[in-house]
Write a protein that holds these residues in place. Structure first.
Motif, PDB file in Angstrom:
ATOM      1  N   PRO A 282       0.844  -1.099  -0.178  1.00 48.26           N
ATOM      2  CA  PRO A 282       0.052   0.001   0.017  1.00 48.26           C
ATOM      3  C   PRO A 282       0.753   1.110   0.061  1.00 48.26           C
ATOM      4  CG  PRO A 282      -0.777  -1.633   1.534  1.00 48.26           C
ATOM      5  CD  PRO A 282       0.606  -2.068   1.173  1.00 48.26           C
ATOM      6  N   GLY A 283       0.507   2.377  -0.735  1.00 50.07           N
ATOM      7  CA  GLY A 283       1.113   3.584  -0.506  1.00 50.07           C
ATOM      8  C   GLY A 283       0.308   4.694  -1.646  1.00 50.07           C
ATOM      9  N   PRO A 284       0.830   5.820  -1.369  1.00 51.98           N
ATOM     10  CA  PRO A 284      -0.024   6.991  -2.253  1.00 51.98           C
ATOM     11  C   PRO A 284       0.253   6.633  -3.792  1.00 51.98           C
ATOM     12  CG  PRO A 284       1.956   7.691  -0.999  1.00 51.98           C
ATOM     13  CD  PRO A 284       1.765   6.365  -0.809  1.00 51.98           C
ATOM     14  N   ASP A 285       1.082   5.935  -4.383  1.00 51.95           N
ATOM     15  CA  ASP A 285       1.465   5.594  -5.630  1.00 51.95           C
ATOM     16  C   ASP A 285       1.024   4.435  -6.049  1.00 51.95           C
ATOM     17  OD1 ASP A 285       2.811   8.156  -5.769  1.00 51.95           O
ATOM     18  OD2 ASP A 285       4.545   7.366  -5.121  1.00 51.95           O
ATOM     19  N   ASN A 286       0.324   3.605  -5.273  1.00 49.30           N
ATOM     20  CA  ASN A 286      -0.229   2.348  -5.823  1.00 49.30           C
ATOM     21  C   ASN A 286      -1.811   2.171  -5.337  1.00 49.30           C
ATOM     22  OD1 ASN A 286      -0.573  -0.527  -6.443  1.00 49.30           O
ATOM     23  ND2 ASN A 286       0.575  -1.182  -4.618  1.00 49.30           N
ATOM     24  N   SER A 287      -2.502   2.626  -6.298  1.00 50.15           N
ATOM     25  CA  SER A 287      -4.047   2.247  -6.200  1.00 50.15           C
ATOM     26  C   SER A 287      -4.254   1.112  -6.311  1.00 50.15           C
ATOM     27  CB  SER A 287      -4.695   3.509  -7.246  1.00 50.15           C
ATOM     28  OG  SER A 287      -4.372   3.001  -8.625  1.00 50.15           O
TER      29      SER A 287
END
Length: 305
Positions: free
Chosen positions: A71-76
């Motif tokens: 998870p992370g802001p660059d992995n939708s």
């Protein structure tokens, strides 16, 4: 509490037996597995899913998706395994599996309750998939990474606090092992839970007296366990972990405002599969010493089908 018909006990027993059978089958086929955890925890987990927790339903038995990255802001595309517990909603409960080595037992439970397709177990411990040997946040039925051990309760406490602040009616249920309470982080988490009066959290502990190095009492004793938990401000019940009425009774009794419920479920790590007694006190993980031993277990499996 989930609405179940009058035959809920027979349903729970059927699911519990199915858990043991599937984990036994996996163990025989893969030359090893976390079998004693299935023996001790089957009734606890089946009762949680079928009688205690209020979970949303899945439309069908889901096939686990391949790993989509962390998870992370660059992995939708990232996701958690919580989708196997049904849709999210303020009225639905949340489930946290704290000892992630129980993942195989949880997968078997999800299959037996129609939430996960049996084909999902073919992905077990395969690179690129999410059905991990040690469950992570993307593994079926899980929504947080609980670490190597002892971090699930802290995260559950944060979720419970957030739910209270949002005014959500759903509770947070945590399944734990007794060995986790050798870790100081859990006592700090409980201290925070009782300080903030988080009575929207319930904890079931599989008290099977075992850990990877053998019997808990020989590694690090935690007794008087119930007295310690009570001293930290919890409402504690000690029950037979294979008795369905006893497992349900604590959540039927009137609540005590501001106190979390902790159910210490005393269990046998060979319940339903007596051959495991031969391995005492090393019951944490079954590895076959010979083809003959594997064949012996395979013979017992045939009686469970």
């Amino acid at each position: 509490m989930a609405c179940i018909n009058d035959h809920w006990q027979s349903q729970v027993r059927q699911v519990a037996q199915g858990i043991r059978r599937r984990v036994m089958e996996h163990t025989v086929r893969n030359h090893g597995g976390y079998l004693s955890q299935a023996c001790s925890a089957a009734e606890i987990l089946a009762t949680l899913y079928l009688r205690i927790m209020h979970l949303g339903k899945t439309e069908k038995a889901l096939v686990p998706a391949p790993f989509a990255g962390v998870p992370g802001p660059d992995n939708s595309a990232a996701f958690t395994g919580a989708l196997f517990n049904g849709p999210r909603g303020p009225e639905y409960d949340r489930f946290i599996l704290s000892p992630s080595q129980y993942a195989l037992v949880l997968y078997a439970l999800l299959i037996e309750t129609g939430r996960m397709d049996p084909a999902g177990l073919e992905q077990f411990n395969v690179d690129g998939f999410t059905v991990e040997m040690i469950g992570a946040e993307h593994s079926p039925g899980m929504e947080v990474m609980t670490g190597s051990l002892g971090q699930g309760l802290s995260q559950a406490a944060g979720i419970a606090m957030a739910r209270r602040l949002k005014g959500e009616s759903g509770k947070v249920w945590v399944f734990m092992s007794d060995g986790e309470w050798q870790s100081g982080q859990n006592w700090e988490a409980l201290q925070a839970i009782t300080h903030h009066k988080l009575d929207n959290i319930g904890i079931y502990v599989d008290v099977n007296g075992q850990q990877c190095d053998g019997a808990m009492c020989d590694v690090m004793a935690i007794e008087p366990f119930a007295d310690r938990l009570t001293a930290f401000g919890a409402r504690v019940y000690q029950v037979d972990g294979h008795n369905l009425d006893a497992l349900v009774r604590p959540v039927l009794e009137p609540g005590c405002a501001g106190k979390p419920v902790i159910v210490l479920a005393d269990t046998k790590p060979w319940q339903g599969i007596d051959i495991l007694k031969k391995r005492y006190p090393k019951l944490h993980y079954v590895r076959f010493a010979s083809g003959d031993e594997q064949a012996e277990y395979a013979g017992i499996l045939q009686t469970m089908l």
